[in-house]
Motif scaffolding. Structure first.
Motif, mmCIF file in Angstrom:
data_model
loop_
_atom_site.group_PDB
_atom_site.id
_atom_site.type_symbol
_atom_site.label_atom_id
_atom_site.label_comp_id
_atom_site.label_asym_id
_atom_site.label_seq_id
_atom_site.Cartn_x
_atom_site.Cartn_y
_atom_site.Cartn_z
ATOM 1 N N PHE A 173 8.394 70.330 23.243
ATOM 2 C CA PHE A 173 9.672 70.835 23.308
ATOM 3 C C PHE A 173 9.673 72.324 24.182
ATOM 4 O O PHE A 173 10.425 72.564 24.426
ATOM 5 N N ASN A 174 8.700 73.102 23.819
ATOM 6 C CA ASN A 174 8.625 74.608 24.263
ATOM 7 C C ASN A 174 8.061 74.320 25.719
ATOM 8 O O ASN A 174 8.314 75.493 26.051
ATOM 9 N N LYS B 47 16.923 78.931 19.215
ATOM 10 C CA LYS B 47 15.796 77.928 18.558
ATOM 11 C C LYS B 47 15.888 77.312 17.375
ATOM 12 O O LYS B 47 17.129 77.676 16.916
ATOM 13 N N THR B 48 15.406 76.551 16.888
ATOM 14 C CA THR B 48 15.466 75.937 15.564
ATOM 15 C C THR B 48 13.959 76.184 14.784
ATOM 16 O O THR B 48 13.015 76.007 15.184
ATOM 17 N N LYS C 146 9.222 72.393 28.109
ATOM 18 C CA LYS C 146 10.094 71.724 28.886
ATOM 19 C C LYS C 146 10.773 72.375 30.244
ATOM 20 O O LYS C 146 10.809 73.592 30.006
ATOM 21 N N ASP D 52 11.616 75.447 20.545
ATOM 22 C CA ASP D 52 12.405 76.045 21.484
ATOM 23 C C ASP D 52 13.721 75.056 22.105
ATOM 24 O O ASP D 52 13.911 74.651 23.149
ATOM 25 N N ILE D 53 14.372 74.622 21.094
ATOM 26 C CA ILE D 53 15.709 73.572 21.262
ATOM 27 C C ILE D 53 16.692 73.927 20.305
ATOM 28 O O ILE D 53 16.278 74.368 19.129
ATOM 29 N N GLU E 173 19.509 69.294 18.896
ATOM 30 C CA GLU E 173 18.175 68.433 19.376
ATOM 31 C C GLU E 173 17.277 68.194 18.411
ATOM 32 O O GLU E 173 16.862 67.120 18.253
ATOM 33 N N ALA E 174 16.904 69.293 17.577
ATOM 34 C CA ALA E 174 15.932 69.187 16.721
ATOM 35 C C ALA E 174 16.335 67.960 15.693
ATOM 36 O O ALA E 174 15.206 66.807 15.487
#
Length: 161
Positions: A158-159, A114-115, A161, A20-21, A25-26
């Motif tokens: 990540f998810n 998302k990535t 945060k 979820d970024i 960022e990933a």
């Protein structure tokens, strides 16, 4: 999802995960070799032993110490062979426990921001039939365990945060 198959003596592990970024960022996190230790189980004793630049680049050599079995550590040398910014990078073993190791890291931006990450590892184990037995007895389980650990660690990192 983690899947391992064998074809013509080469094993292929494929793993996918959505985080979820956004893609940038990933990419920033995963293209930094120094973050690999954060997503590797501590019981493997993983440690980068060379100086590394902040971001992966084609031709970059990275050396590690890693535990392949309890009490058995080995040196591992990989080369980043290809990099396409915010799309993929590939690392290949130059020296280490496998006869062959080719790891593709793919990153896809999703419409919801998302990535999606996809890993594809093609590997060959030394020692013929004994290597195949080792794959059945513990290598497959260990590799799946590493990716299950990464999945949980990244979910938390990540998810949540």
């Amino acid at each position: 999802m983690i899947n391992i198959k064998k074809h013509s003596g080469i094993y292929t592990l494929e793993a996918t995960q959505e985080i979820d970024i956004p893609l940038h960022e990933a990419w920033s996190f995963f293209s930094s070799p120094n973050n690999l230790e954060k997503i590797t189980p501590s019981e493997m004793g993983f440690k980068i032993t060379s100086e590394v630049d902040k971001k992966a680049y084609a031709g970059q050599i990275i050396t590690y110490k890693v535990g392949i079995l309890p009490g058995i550590n080995t040196n591992w040398v990989t080369e980043i062979t290809q990099v396409k910014n915010e799309s993929f990078f590939i690392d290949e073993q130059r020296f280490g426990p496998y006869k062959m190791w080719h790891h593709e890291h793919w990153f896809y931006s999703q419409p919801d921001g998302k990535t999606l990450m996809k890993d594809k590892i093609s590997y060959k184990i030394p020692f013929g039939i004994l290597g195949d037995l080792a794959q059945t007895l513990f290598i497959k389980k260990q590799l799946k365990g590493i990716f299950e650990y990464r999945f949980k660690t990244l979910e938390t990192y990540f998810n949540e945060k």
